[in-house]
Enzyme design. Structure first.
Site, short mmCIF file in Angstrom:
data_model
loop_
_atom_site.label_atom_id
_atom_site.label_comp_id
_atom_site.label_asym_id
_atom_site.label_seq_id
_atom_site.Cartn_x
_atom_site.Cartn_y
_atom_site.Cartn_z
N ASP A 72 0.83 -1.22 0.00
CA ASP A 72 0.00 0.00 0.00
C ASP A 72 0.85 1.26 0.00
O ASP A 72 2.06 1.22 0.26
CB ASP A 72 -0.95 0.01 1.21
CG ASP A 72 -0.21 0.01 2.54
OD1 ASP A 72 0.82 -0.69 2.67
OD2 ASP A 72 -0.65 0.73 3.45
N GLU A 126 0.01 -0.98 5.64
CA GLU A 126 1.06 -0.59 6.57
C GLU A 126 0.99 0.90 6.92
O GLU A 126 1.43 1.31 7.99
CB GLU A 126 2.45 -0.88 5.96
CG GLU A 126 3.63 -0.75 6.93
CD GLU A 126 4.27 0.63 6.96
OE1 GLU A 126 5.10 0.87 7.84
OE2 GLU A 126 3.93 1.49 6.10
N GLU A 155 11.91 -1.56 3.52
CA GLU A 155 11.60 -0.13 3.64
C GLU A 155 12.78 0.69 3.11
O GLU A 155 13.93 0.27 3.22
CB GLU A 155 11.39 0.23 5.12
CG GLU A 155 10.08 -0.25 5.71
CD GLU A 155 8.91 0.70 5.41
OE1 GLU A 155 9.12 1.75 4.78
OE2 GLU A 155 7.78 0.36 5.81
#
Lengths: 353, 353
Positions: A72, A126, A155
């Site tokens: 997302d 998230e 990330e």
């Protein structure tokens, strides 16, 4: 459903993922596309849970690593779809974190027989409240899917290794007094004035710095909110300071709470929010080999991230992904093409027998 | 319109006024009733301005006194209409301040030739925002109607004399900082922490006590509001303390402001509200005679009242009325019958040649 081609180059694959809109809670299409692409790979077992896709090798290796990324994005901000300008790919999610997702998908497609068993996790939600987080849902309901010796959360970390993460705890510190008309203030007791010593303790507090696995963690204790007041002519009978404690991962949440109780002894504390830190765990063989493969000095992670979800399961985890996190959630979100190539290459080498 | 009989006894007249509902901005009926009753008195000139009624003697006396009371009440709170229980009259407005209004109306009816010329003022909208206040409207637009050597505001004062009133000033004291993520607090500057020294100064401040005309005024400096905070994970870049200064009437508003600037030197102050105090003026012959007539030691008035409206016009003023102000605005509002009789008797004697 958009068909994504895992055999295309990493930049085109990142762009293709960016061009599938996937704001949090609207991940159906991108999850379908990812699932469809992975189901075409015979060396992987694919499991779907909501809009989270888990794909695993089962080669009987002595180690298993988890490579995870969320599907997302935050809402668009005039930055959809992707645009390649020179050596930089621009657009919503390029940095946070479809570049990392593209790397993981490339690995999934190309590494039929990696030296370590791999569990790929592509999860939903998230970027919003923790209750929706797909990784958290798996950790609670199907933790066996996240089992492993080491985890890499892709990330954005500027293509460096960020290890562990600090914990966070928020407490309300409340003072009480007695109301009175402001014209006769001596009849009451001012609860806002009573907040003075709380601020004094914050002002004189010296945050701890602690080295763990060679990484220097720097704690912080800060007021993030303050409120009080009944009316412009009334001595207030309540004051509240909200304090946020960011603590190094060598403290448990219970120890962090105890430290706050000592620091603000004499005041009433209410914990309103808390999340544990995650130890870097760099002494684990898989982690050490990974750090050696990346060849960069690991950095401590100060902000709380999903690596703590793995930590709770006993799986050491690091952040490692393309893109400078400073561009996350920004209108000018972007990822350097060089990061995409480099991160893919490092991980390919690390997984190649 | 309810007909009120000014020849009835003071307790019945108070009850009759209480039984005419007159919440602020709904004073039409009570103003009509009061005007009608006063128009029946040949010794008075009656002027109406909105729902404010002014009635004056013109006897060519050397002194003129103003006797004023407001006709409105706060909203009912299960305390309408009046009830006489033993020696206490209960109900909305008994204390604040239809008992005082009844006394003034009895004087207006009975004193055809008082030793001092008298201006009776019955005004509207005292219990709400200052902009609606009928006395303020007269002071701005028709100050000649309020001319006099001395004024008595018949607010509840426990049948004692409250002289002058303190001024009030509200300031916002603002601190600034720099936002940063709470996980990297050292990148920012915490504006809430910067409020600490403001609270310290409030905590160490010693309020002044000053004697004026034999009355001891006690000042007060208090935080009445505090706010700050952006989000639970952000170092805040602004903090605000709202401080209320109640100052003795020997300070002007400008001097009060200067004192606050000195007290909070180094911080930015914004004045958000200010009203001057009123000197007791007890050395004026009319005031001195009045105090002697009442026979009670005058007390300083700490809260701001409409006496300051007279002070601005150069008319010394006191509060003097039946009822303990502690019952004002309360569900159990009440006035002792003895207060009504005593205050009426004192004023009658003072005005009798």
């Amino acid at each position: 459903m958009a068909i994504i081609d895992l055999n295309t180059d990493i930049v085109s694959l990142t762009a293709a993922l960016v061009d599938i809109a996937s704001e949090s809670l609207d991940e159906q299409e991108i999850a379908d596309s990812v699932e469809h692409a992975l189901l075409g790979l015979a060396h992987l077992e694919v499991v779907r849970d909501g809009h989270t896709i888990v794909a695993r090798t089962h080669l009987g290796r002595s180690e298993r690593v988890v490579i995870a990324g969320h599907l997302d994005t935050v809402p668009a901000n005039g930055n959809f779809p992707s645009r390649l300008v020179g050596d930089v790919l621009h657009g919503l999610g390029t940095c946070d974190m479809k570049g990392g997702v593209a790397v993981a998908l490339k690995l999934a497609a190309s590494m039929a027989a990696p030296v370590r068993d791999v569990t790929y996790v592509f999860y939903d939600a998230e970027e919003i409240a923790a209750e929706f987080n797909g990784l958290g849902r798996l950790a609670r309901e199907r933790p066996e899917l996240l089992a492993g010796d080491f985890a890499i959360l892709m990330e954005p970390s500027d293509a460096g290794v960020e290890a562990g993460c600090q914990g966070t705890m928020r407490v309300d510190i409340r003072t009480t007094g007695e109301r009175a008309h402001a014209a006769r203030s001596w009849m009451g007791s001012n609860a806002i004035h009573a907040l003075g010593p709380v601020l004094d303790r914050l002002n004189t507090y010296v945050p701890r710095e602690v080295e763990i696995d060679g990484l220097l963690y720097r704690e912080g204790l800060n007021a993030v909110g303050i409120r009080g007041g009944v009316a412009g002519n009334v001595i207030p009978d309540e004051g509240v300071v909200t304090v946020n404690f960011r603590f190094a991962p060598d403290r448990s949440e219970a120890e962090a709470h105890e430290h706050l109780q000592e620091t603000f002894e004499g005041f009433g504390l209410t914990v309103t929010d808390s999340a544990p830190g995650a130890l870097p765990g760099l002494q684990q063989p898989a982690a050490a080999a990974f750090v050696a493969a990346v060849g960069a000095e690991p950095r401590p992670k100060f902000g709380w991230t999903d690596v703590a979800q793995f930590s709770v399961l006993g799986v050491p985890a690091v952040n490692y992904g393309p893109g400078d996190p400073i561009f996350a959630h920004k209108a000018d979100e972007q990822v350097p093409v060089e990061h995409l190539h480099r991160v893919l290459e490092v991980l390919t080498d690390w997984l190649t027998p």
